[in-house]
Motif scaffolding. Sequence first.
Motif, short mmCIF file in Angstrom:
data_model
loop_
_atom_site.label_atom_id
_atom_site.label_comp_id
_atom_site.label_asym_id
_atom_site.label_seq_id
_atom_site.Cartn_x
_atom_site.Cartn_y
_atom_site.Cartn_z
N ASP A 31 0.89 -1.23 0.00
CA ASP A 31 0.00 -0.21 -0.04
C ASP A 31 0.90 1.30 0.08
O ASP A 31 0.58 2.29 0.39
CB ASP A 31 -0.99 -0.19 1.31
CG ASP A 31 -0.09 0.02 2.72
OD1 ASP A 31 0.98 -0.24 2.78
OD2 ASP A 31 -0.83 0.34 3.60
N PRO B 244 -2.82 4.77 -3.70
CA PRO B 244 -3.77 3.95 -3.97
C PRO B 244 -3.42 2.57 -4.85
O PRO B 244 -2.22 2.68 -5.45
CB PRO B 244 -4.96 4.86 -4.79
CG PRO B 244 -3.89 5.83 -5.25
CD PRO B 244 -2.89 6.30 -4.28
N PHE C 252 0.56 11.11 1.30
CA PHE C 252 -0.36 10.31 0.47
C PHE C 252 -0.09 10.55 -0.93
O PHE C 252 0.02 11.99 -1.12
CB PHE C 252 -1.87 10.47 0.96
CG PHE C 252 -2.11 9.65 2.21
CD1 PHE C 252 -2.67 8.29 2.18
CD2 PHE C 252 -2.19 10.22 3.45
CE1 PHE C 252 -2.88 7.78 3.41
CE2 PHE C 252 -2.13 9.95 4.80
CZ PHE C 252 -2.72 8.61 4.78
N PHE D 60 -0.40 10.42 -5.21
CA PHE D 60 -1.04 10.14 -6.36
C PHE D 60 -0.52 10.42 -7.82
O PHE D 60 0.45 11.37 -7.88
CB PHE D 60 -2.63 11.06 -6.10
CG PHE D 60 -3.19 10.86 -5.01
CD1 PHE D 60 -4.04 9.72 -4.77
CD2 PHE D 60 -2.86 11.69 -3.89
CE1 PHE D 60 -4.45 9.73 -3.43
CE2 PHE D 60 -3.34 11.54 -2.54
CZ PHE D 60 -4.33 10.48 -2.33
N TYR E 39 -9.33 13.06 -3.73
CA TYR E 39 -8.85 12.74 -2.34
C TYR E 39 -9.33 13.63 -1.43
O TYR E 39 -9.88 13.32 -0.45
CB TYR E 39 -7.35 12.13 -2.43
CG TYR E 39 -7.02 11.59 -1.18
CD1 TYR E 39 -7.24 10.48 -0.49
CD2 TYR E 39 -6.06 12.46 -0.51
CE1 TYR E 39 -6.65 9.96 0.32
CE2 TYR E 39 -5.66 11.99 0.90
CZ TYR E 39 -6.03 10.81 1.48
OH TYR E 39 -5.69 10.47 2.46
N LYS F 143 -7.19 6.87 5.71
CA LYS F 143 -6.99 5.57 5.01
C LYS F 143 -8.25 5.04 4.13
O LYS F 143 -8.28 4.31 3.25
CB LYS F 143 -6.87 4.62 6.12
CG LYS F 143 -5.37 4.68 6.80
CD LYS F 143 -4.35 4.07 5.95
CE LYS F 143 -2.78 4.20 6.52
NZ LYS F 143 -2.44 3.52 7.76
N ILE G 93 -8.23 6.74 0.89
CA ILE G 93 -7.28 5.93 -0.28
C ILE G 93 -7.74 4.59 -0.40
O ILE G 93 -7.59 4.11 -1.58
CB ILE G 93 -5.83 5.92 0.41
CG1 ILE G 93 -4.73 5.92 -0.71
CG2 ILE G 93 -5.70 4.62 1.25
CD1 ILE G 93 -3.89 7.22 -0.71
N SER H 296 -8.41 2.99 -4.26
CA SER H 296 -7.96 1.77 -4.61
C SER H 296 -9.02 0.87 -5.29
O SER H 296 -8.79 0.20 -5.95
CB SER H 296 -7.32 1.15 -3.19
OG SER H 296 -5.95 1.65 -3.02
#
Length: 202
Positions: free
Chosen positions: A15, A31, A61, A63, A72, A84, A87, A91
Amino acid sequence: MIGYIKGTVAELSADRLILENGGIGYEIFVPASVLDAGIRQGQELKVYTYLHVREDALQLFGFQSRDELQTYRLLLGVSGIGPKAAIGILSAMSVDTLRFAVLSDDAAAIAKAPGIGKKTAQKLILELKDKFSLEEAFEKKLAANQQDAAEPVSEDAASEAVQALVALGYSGTEALQAVRKVEGAADMDTEAVLKAALKNLF
């Protein structure tokens, strides 16, 4: 604070990845779409980032695009959805699929994301519906798939056909897929595209 990080992929896991830049390895949660893009260790990569600040931790995080990052941020604005969970949603489905799910009230599709129940999915739709427009969703999906299309679809006729199918009760995703399958759609008017797309739905 940190708009993006460009560096070398040092490590990959389920992840997250570690991106090395200037002798520093940044641990970035990503993701599945980022990891599914065939990223390899040692590869140069640019990741748009969001820094989440907690009392006990700083988390990054990442992208592939600004569009994904903006979506997001919108997800984080929904009460009950944390970093979380957001994300996890990205995903489980692409940004395009999420847009169409929101616009077509498809709570069941959103609830397939890990940790997202039906009530949270319905709340998400309620809070984000006015943030997306069908036309914008269609344009972004069309732009992303332009190189894959055998026939370029006339934007106006196709967009109107998608809207008509959604009005008939089909999900945005189903409507878009049906319109994309119409051969020679670029030379058709809306009514012809709609009739041909309806055949693809049966």
